[in-house]
Enzyme design. Structure first.
Site, PDB file in Angstrom:
ATOM      1  N   ALA A  26      46.238  60.017  52.920  1.00 56.43           N
ATOM      2  CA  ALA A  26      47.272  59.259  53.645  1.00 56.43           C
ATOM      3  C   ALA A  26      48.704  59.661  53.291  1.00 56.43           C
ATOM      4  O   ALA A  26      49.631  59.266  53.991  1.00 56.43           O
ATOM      5  CB  ALA A  26      47.079  57.763  53.386  1.00 56.43           C
ATOM      6  N   ILE A  30      49.849  64.750  57.975  1.00 61.22           N
ATOM      7  CA  ILE A  30      49.186  63.985  59.045  1.00 61.22           C
ATOM      8  C   ILE A  30      49.029  62.528  58.617  1.00 61.22           C
ATOM      9  O   ILE A  30      49.294  61.607  59.400  1.00 61.22           O
ATOM     10  CB  ILE A  30      47.779  64.567  59.351  1.00 61.22           C
ATOM     11  CG1 ILE A  30      47.901  65.983  59.882  1.00 61.22           C
ATOM     12  CG2 ILE A  30      47.031  63.672  60.331  1.00 61.22           C
ATOM     13  CD1 ILE A  30      46.583  66.742  59.918  1.00 61.22           C
ATOM     14  N   ASP A 168      43.328  69.206  70.796  1.00 61.15           N
ATOM     15  CA  ASP A 168      43.118  70.259  71.810  1.00 61.15           C
ATOM     16  C   ASP A 168      43.331  69.705  73.221  1.00 61.15           C
ATOM     17  O   ASP A 168      43.876  70.384  74.096  1.00 61.15           O
ATOM     18  CB  ASP A 168      41.713  70.859  71.663  1.00 61.15           C
ATOM     19  CG  ASP A 168      41.522  71.485  70.289  1.00 61.15           C
ATOM     20  OD1 ASP A 168      42.433  72.207  69.847  1.00 61.15           O
ATOM     21  OD2 ASP A 168      40.488  71.231  69.655  1.00 61.15           O
ATOM     22  N   HIS A 195      36.627  73.418  67.253  1.00 58.95           N
ATOM     23  CA  HIS A 195      38.080  73.361  67.021  1.00 58.95           C
ATOM     24  C   HIS A 195      38.557  74.573  66.219  1.00 58.95           C
ATOM     25  O   HIS A 195      38.981  74.440  65.076  1.00 58.95           O
ATOM     26  CB  HIS A 195      38.450  72.049  66.315  1.00 58.95           C
ATOM     27  CG  HIS A 195      39.926  71.969  66.020  1.00 58.95           C
ATOM     28  ND1 HIS A 195      40.875  71.889  67.019  1.00 58.95           N
ATOM     29  CD2 HIS A 195      40.622  72.014  64.856  1.00 58.95           C
ATOM     30  CE1 HIS A 195      42.083  71.874  66.482  1.00 58.95           C
ATOM     31  NE2 HIS A 195      41.962  71.956  65.164  1.00 58.95           N
ATOM     32  N   MET A 249      49.136  66.002  65.627  1.00 61.47           N
ATOM     33  CA  MET A 249      47.768  65.658  65.183  1.00 61.47           C
ATOM     34  C   MET A 249      47.658  64.177  64.888  1.00 61.47           C
ATOM     35  O   MET A 249      46.670  63.531  65.246  1.00 61.47           O
ATOM     36  CB  MET A 249      47.405  66.481  63.943  1.00 61.47           C
ATOM     37  CG  MET A 249      46.018  66.198  63.429  1.00 61.47           C
ATOM     38  SD  MET A 249      44.764  66.604  64.670  1.00 61.47           S
ATOM     39  CE  MET A 249      43.845  65.091  64.793  1.00 61.47           C
TER      40      MET A 249
HETATM   41  P1  NAD Z   1      48.913  68.016  53.758  1.00 67.75           P
HETATM   42  O1  NAD Z   1      48.786  68.986  52.633  1.00 67.75           O
HETATM   43  O2  NAD Z   1      50.275  67.635  54.200  1.00 67.75           O
HETATM   44  O3  NAD Z   1      48.158  66.671  53.385  1.00 67.75           O
HETATM   45  C1  NAD Z   1      46.876  66.650  52.864  1.00 67.75           C
HETATM   46  C2  NAD Z   1      46.762  65.451  51.933  1.00 67.75           C
HETATM   47  O4  NAD Z   1      45.440  65.409  51.428  1.00 67.75           O
HETATM   48  C3  NAD Z   1      47.708  65.538  50.716  1.00 67.75           C
HETATM   49  O5  NAD Z   1      48.507  64.378  50.636  1.00 67.75           O
HETATM   50  C4  NAD Z   1      46.755  65.647  49.546  1.00 67.75           C
HETATM   51  O6  NAD Z   1      47.238  65.014  48.350  1.00 67.75           O
HETATM   52  C5  NAD Z   1      45.523  64.949  50.091  1.00 67.75           C
HETATM   53  N1  NAD Z   1      44.294  65.239  49.380  1.00 67.75           N
HETATM   54  C6  NAD Z   1      43.859  66.418  48.874  1.00 67.75           C
HETATM   55  N2  NAD Z   1      42.684  66.246  48.255  1.00 67.75           N
HETATM   56  C7  NAD Z   1      42.354  64.941  48.411  1.00 67.75           C
HETATM   57  C8  NAD Z   1      41.256  64.162  47.993  1.00 67.75           C
HETATM   58  N3  NAD Z   1      40.244  64.672  47.308  1.00 67.75           N
HETATM   59  N4  NAD Z   1      41.264  62.854  48.310  1.00 67.75           N
HETATM   60  C9  NAD Z   1      42.292  62.307  49.016  1.00 67.75           C
HETATM   61  N5  NAD Z   1      43.360  63.000  49.423  1.00 67.75           N
HETATM   62  C10 NAD Z   1      43.382  64.303  49.126  1.00 67.75           C
HETATM   63  O7  NAD Z   1      48.056  68.584  54.966  1.00 67.75           O
HETATM   64  P2  NAD Z   1      48.092  68.108  56.507  1.00 67.75           P
HETATM   65  O8  NAD Z   1      49.094  68.898  57.223  1.00 67.75           O
HETATM   66  O9  NAD Z   1      48.138  66.625  56.539  1.00 67.75           O
HETATM   67  O10 NAD Z   1      46.638  68.633  57.002  1.00 67.75           O
HETATM   68  C11 NAD Z   1      45.467  68.066  56.472  1.00 67.75           C
HETATM   69  C12 NAD Z   1      44.231  68.751  57.041  1.00 67.75           C
HETATM   70  O11 NAD Z   1      44.132  68.506  58.446  1.00 67.75           O
HETATM   71  C13 NAD Z   1      44.243  70.281  56.906  1.00 67.75           C
HETATM   72  O12 NAD Z   1      42.957  70.713  56.533  1.00 67.75           O
HETATM   73  C14 NAD Z   1      44.574  70.766  58.304  1.00 67.75           C
HETATM   74  O13 NAD Z   1      44.096  72.053  58.554  1.00 67.75           O
HETATM   75  C15 NAD Z   1      43.853  69.729  59.129  1.00 67.75           C
HETATM   76  N6  NAD Z   1      44.296  69.630  60.522  1.00 67.75           N
HETATM   77  C16 NAD Z   1      43.345  69.390  61.464  1.00 67.75           C
HETATM   78  C17 NAD Z   1      43.680  69.261  62.791  1.00 67.75           C
HETATM   79  C18 NAD Z   1      42.630  68.983  63.824  1.00 67.75           C
HETATM   80  O14 NAD Z   1      42.894  69.159  65.016  1.00 67.75           O
HETATM   81  N7  NAD Z   1      41.459  68.510  63.474  1.00 67.75           N
HETATM   82  C19 NAD Z   1      45.026  69.364  63.170  1.00 67.75           C
HETATM   83  C20 NAD Z   1      45.983  69.594  62.198  1.00 67.75           C
HETATM   84  C21 NAD Z   1      45.603  69.740  60.861  1.00 67.75           C
HETATM   85  C1  LMR Z   2      45.717  72.642  64.849  1.00 69.53           C
HETATM   86  O1  LMR Z   2      44.981  72.902  65.801  1.00 69.53           O
HETATM   87  O2  LMR Z   2      46.948  72.534  64.982  1.00 69.53           O
HETATM   88  C2  LMR Z   2      45.098  72.374  63.507  1.00 69.53           C
HETATM   89  O3  LMR Z   2      43.757  72.695  63.496  1.00 69.53           O
HETATM   90  C3  LMR Z   2      45.844  72.988  62.382  1.00 69.53           C
HETATM   91  C4  LMR Z   2      45.774  74.479  62.345  1.00 69.53           C
HETATM   92  O4  LMR Z   2      45.398  75.022  61.308  1.00 69.53           O
HETATM   93  O5  LMR Z   2      46.119  75.116  63.331  1.00 69.53           O
END
Ligand code: NAD
Ligand code: LMR
Length: 338
Positions: A26, A30, A168, A195, A249
């Site tokens: 959290a 994201i 997406d 994805h 996201m």
């Molecule tokens: P970020 O680094 O800003 O945040 C990730 C958070 O996870 C951090 O606050 C970190 O402390 C926390 N974290 C790490 N290990 C943890 C654990 N064991 N327990 C609880 N919290 C933990 O990253 P972000 O930009 O928020 O992205 C997070 C993930 O979402 C990435 O893997 C990214 O690729 C993915 N993502 C997915 C989509 C999608 O379409 N599904 C889109 C964007 C990003």
């Molecule tokens: C996205 O589609 O933006 C996420 O899956 C993050 C990434 O790694 O591109």
């Protein structure tokens, strides 16, 4: 004003439900805006924020927003993960590392696989009946990881696990609306498959403005499909080492969570794409697939088939399946070996 804008984009506007949501990760890029959007949703009564760092601060900040829901933050100490999950009905997991330029989502596997595995173990123990939405990449592998962990714990229910692929849909709809000079809220493009890269398959021919572009064909269509499949790279490049998509996201996940909550509160026919265990391509060894899914109060109630595809879309599906199969198998093997 913000709440009004959000409600126009599909959030529920009346409060008939009483949903307790937990965000794992959290404090992240994201996690924070997602928790904020959940705090604004009238269907949410409690937003629990968990992270390995800083979640109590995020929740303290959120708790000053004058909406009725409660926000509470937890860290790993003092059974924080257990407290964050107990009583939760929806768990959203954006915990894990994001991409840097030059990386694929699969390059995140080594770090994020074990994070999703461990958090899924906690879900199995503390809120086994919760609906789990996985955001952490690579989604094509992290969803099977979560499923295998839940299976090992004897609590897996395919109705209650999904990879969140709504970004997406949000992207594809925005890009098509831009080309067609339409308000994006009037354009809803279905995106199926998985994805990442070629596993992302937009079904443009099924939406009026997309169909016009399909009809036109040529470079315009090729560029649009590529932009939808590789839209994430655009953001990774623009952020220049500072991560990947976070705000779009968070928005997409909040819309997805809102759909789950509307279904939970009894609204019928709530349908949105999600990456779920699916019968659609099981005969080809692909056990998970994103397509339009209808949700009810128990989670997935109907997985829709893809409908009529044009020849170019069939080619995209054909290219998606072997890559998706590989990604899924990698996740399944990880849990078997670790
Ligand atoms: P970020 O680094 O800003 O945040 C990730 C958070 O996870 C951090 O606050 C970190 O402390 C926390 N974290 C790490 N290990 C943890 C654990 N064991 N327990 C609880 N919290 C933990 O990253 P972000 O930009 O928020 O992205 C997070 C993930 O979402 C990435 O893997 C990214 O690729 C993915 N993502 C997915 C989509 C999608 O379409 N599904 C889109 C964007 C990003
Ligand atoms: C996205 O589609 O933006 C996420 O899956 C993050 C990434 O790694 O591109």
């Amino acid at each position: 004003m913000i709440a009004k804008h959000i409600s126009q984009r599909g959030f529920a506007t009346s409060s008939k439900s009483n949903v307790h949501v937990t965000v794992l990760g959290a404090t992240g890029g994201i996690g924070q805006p997602l928790a904020m959007l959940l705090k604004q949703n009238p269907l949410v009564t409690r937003v629990n924020c968990y992270d390995i760092r800083g979640a109590p601060g995020v929740a303290a900040d959120l708790s000053h927003i004058n909406t009725p829901s409660v926000a509470e933050g937890f860290g790993p100490d003092n059974n924080g993960l257990e407290k964050a999950l107990k009583g939760s009905e929806i768990v959203l997991i954006p915990a894990g590392v994001p991409r840097k330029p030059g990386m694929t989502r699969d390059d995140l596997f080594n770090t994020n696989a074990s994070i999703v595995r461990d958090l899924s173990k906690a879900v199995a123990e503390y809120c086994p009946k919760a609906f789990v939405g996985i955001i952490s990449n690579p989604v094509n592998s992290t969803v099977p990881i979560s499923a295998e962990v839940l299976k090992k714990a004897g609590v897996y229910d395919p109705k209650r696990l999904a990879g969140v692929t709504s970004l997406d849909v949000v992207r594809a709809s925005t890009f098509v609306a831009g080309l067609a000079n339409k308000d994006p809220k009037d354009v809803n493009v279905t995106v199926v498959g998985g994805h990442s890269g070629v596993t992302i398959v937009p079904l443009l021919s099924q939406q009026k403005d997309g169909a016009a572009i399909v009809q036109e064909g040529g470079q315009k269509l090729a560029d649009l499909v590529k932009r939808i499949q590789f839209g994430g790279d655009e953001v990774v490049k623009a952020k220049d080492g500072a991560g990947s998509a976070t705000l779009s996201m968070a928005y997409a996940a909040a819309v997805f969570a809102d759909a789950l909550m509307r279904a939970k509160s009894g609204e019928s026919g709530v349908t949105t794409p999600a990456f779920v265990e699916s019968p659609l391509f099981k005969d080809q060894g692909v056990d998970y697939f994103a397509s339009q899914v209808t949700f009810d109060k128990n989670g997935v109630s109907k997985i829709h088939d893809l409908g009529k595809l044009d020849a170019s879309e069939q080619k995209l599906v054909d290219a998606c399946l072997p890559e998706l199969k590989k990604n899924i198998e990698k996740g399944v093997q990880f849990v078997a070996q670790n």
